[in-house]
Write an enzyme that holds these catalytic residues in place. Structure first.
Site, mmCIF file in Angstrom:
data_model
loop_
_atom_site.group_PDB
_atom_site.id
_atom_site.type_symbol
_atom_site.label_atom_id
_atom_site.label_comp_id
_atom_site.label_asym_id
_atom_site.label_seq_id
_atom_site.Cartn_x
_atom_site.Cartn_y
_atom_site.Cartn_z
ATOM 1 N N ASP A 65 -37.211 -41.990 -7.980
ATOM 2 C CA ASP A 65 -35.857 -41.475 -7.743
ATOM 3 C C ASP A 65 -35.098 -41.445 -9.080
ATOM 4 O OD1 ASP A 65 -33.872 -40.541 -6.052
ATOM 5 O OD2 ASP A 65 -33.166 -42.530 -5.463
ATOM 6 N N HIS A 66 -33.973 -40.735 -9.091
ATOM 7 C CA HIS A 66 -33.095 -40.581 -10.271
ATOM 8 C C HIS A 66 -33.571 -41.259 -11.553
ATOM 9 C CE1 HIS A 66 -29.842 -38.799 -7.985
ATOM 10 N NE2 HIS A 66 -30.146 -39.656 -7.022
ATOM 11 N N HIS A 120 -23.876 -41.210 -3.006
ATOM 12 C CA HIS A 120 -24.690 -42.406 -2.765
ATOM 13 C C HIS A 120 -23.796 -43.544 -2.281
ATOM 14 C CE1 HIS A 120 -27.321 -40.480 -6.021
ATOM 15 N NE2 HIS A 120 -28.004 -40.391 -4.899
ATOM 16 N N HIS A 156 -29.290 -35.800 -0.891
ATOM 17 C CA HIS A 156 -29.026 -37.181 -1.340
ATOM 18 C C HIS A 156 -27.875 -37.777 -0.525
ATOM 19 C CE1 HIS A 156 -31.471 -37.650 -5.081
ATOM 20 N NE2 HIS A 156 -31.697 -36.381 -4.765
ATOM 21 N N GLY A 157 -27.754 -39.090 -0.644
ATOM 22 C CA GLY A 157 -26.622 -39.766 0.001
ATOM 23 C C GLY A 157 -26.686 -39.726 1.511
ATOM 24 N N ASN A 173 -32.830 -38.225 1.637
ATOM 25 C CA ASN A 173 -32.872 -39.511 0.942
ATOM 26 C C ASN A 173 -32.044 -40.592 1.636
ATOM 27 O OD1 ASN A 173 -34.228 -38.024 -0.963
ATOM 28 N ND2 ASN A 173 -32.918 -38.615 -2.674
ATOM 29 N N THR A 213 -29.225 -46.818 0.850
ATOM 30 C CA THR A 213 -28.270 -47.879 1.204
ATOM 31 C C THR A 213 -28.564 -48.463 2.593
ATOM 32 O OG1 THR A 213 -26.621 -46.808 -0.185
ATOM 33 C CG2 THR A 213 -25.789 -48.392 1.412
HETATM 34 P P1 13P Z 1 -27.841 -43.479 0.099
HETATM 35 O O1 13P Z 1 -27.868 -44.705 -0.744
HETATM 36 O O2 13P Z 1 -26.468 -42.999 0.386
HETATM 37 O O3 13P Z 1 -28.665 -43.611 1.318
HETATM 38 O O4 13P Z 1 -28.500 -42.300 -0.787
HETATM 39 C C1 13P Z 1 -29.836 -42.370 -1.123
HETATM 40 C C2 13P Z 1 -30.190 -41.415 -2.191
HETATM 41 O O5 13P Z 1 -29.711 -40.312 -2.245
HETATM 42 C C3 13P Z 1 -31.193 -41.850 -3.163
HETATM 43 O O6 13P Z 1 -31.329 -40.978 -4.229
#
Ligand code: 13P
Length: 284
Positions: free
Chosen positions: A82-83, A179, A207-208, A229, A232
């Site tokens: 990821d990122h 995120h 994402h998020g 994705n 959290t």
């Molecule tokens: P969340 O942490 O909001 O679930 O997002 C995850 C994400 O986009 C990881 O790149």
């Protein structure tokens, strides 16, 4: 072989319009739990590792765990970084066998991002790996990477040119997503996903995911968000189930019992998301 190229997982999901859960794991327990949920639901799955997790566990140890555990499931799974703004981490993960990487150069100019992303795609191809790209920082800090300031949204033709000229396999646009935890239900620019996909059929990474509503997921998945994705939500379930277990069992210091409770909570979280994204039963 249950470990398959990320491209294959994404292309099928994009074609048939379901979402593949791409879940960030933090250790061996959470890796085993998300794989168990995918196996149980016969769903393809993308397991994600943040740079922080790679550094905390060590890339070799993490990859060894992945190979061993993923080798025991019968559904298609892939490992994704990821990122990652750090080209050295990208190179070492690709060389070890990660199936895909998100080259996060959203802090660079689009031109420089494009120039470097072309190099990352060429490097990934040597290993049969895929690349996700982004040109706008997704709001929120994820494991130490990112910013709480919303990034500049690029024009549609800039986004399309980036996708076309880099040859990336998956694109992560900013659509009002963030995120971490949303304070209220986010207002998302779903039309932007349709605008990109109708001009260029590229699987979109959403994402998020934590905190989005089921109807937001289903609409965005129908528009082309093939990779969804979640990070959290796993952290919350992992930590909260541990806390709840310790609170309910004062004076008991039995790690396996604690781990069983945490594993059950993470499996339940992964199961709920896989079902919501429509990928249950889509294993091949
Ligand atoms: P969340 O942490 O909001 O679930 O997002 C995850 C994400 O986009 C990881 O790149």
């Amino acid at each position: 072989m249950p470990i398959v190229p990320t491209q294959e997982i994404l292309q099928r999901a994009f074609r048939d319009r379901y979402g593949v859960a791409a879940i960030n794991i933090v250790n061996d327990l959470t890796l085993a739990a998300v794989l168990a949920a995918a196996e149980e639901l016969r769903a393809p799955l993308i397991v994600q590792t943040s740079v922080k997790t790679v550094k905390m566990e060590g890339a070799e140890v993490l990859f060894g765990m992945w190979q061993e555990m993923a080798g025991r499931v019968s559904v298609p799974v892939a490992l994704h970084l990821d990122h990652c703004p750090d080209r050295e981490v990208i190179s070492s993960c690709l060389a070890l066998g990660w199936n895909s990487v998100l080259f996060d150069a959203s802090k660079l100019s689009v031109e420089e991002n494009k120039r470097q992303c072309i190099e990352v795609v060429a490097e990934a191809r040597r290993y049969g790996a895929a690349v996700e790209g982004e040109i706008e920082g997704i709001k929120g800090v994820e494991d130490g990477i990112g910013s709480d300031e919303a990034g500049t949204i690029q024009a549609l033709d800039v986004a399309l040119d980036f996708v076309r000229s880099t040859g990336i396999d998956c694109f992560a646009p900013a659509i009002g997503n963030a995120h971490g935890m949303y304070r209220t239900t986010p207002h998302l620019d779903n039309q932007r996903v349709s605008d990109i996909v109708s001009a260029m059929p590229v699987p979109i990474a959403l994402h998020g995911g934590t905190g989005m509503r089921p109807e937001q997921f289903s609409d965005l998945i129908a528009r082309g968000c093939a990779k969804v994705n979640i990070s959290t939500a796993l952290k919350i379930e992992f930590m909260k189930s541990g806390y709840d277990y310790m609170t309910a069992h004062p004076g008991e210091y039995d790690p396996p019992a604690l781990f069983r409770a945490q594993r059950a909570a993470v499996i339940e979280m992964a199961r709920a998301h896989i079902e919501m994204f429509g990928s249950a039963g889509k294993a091949w």
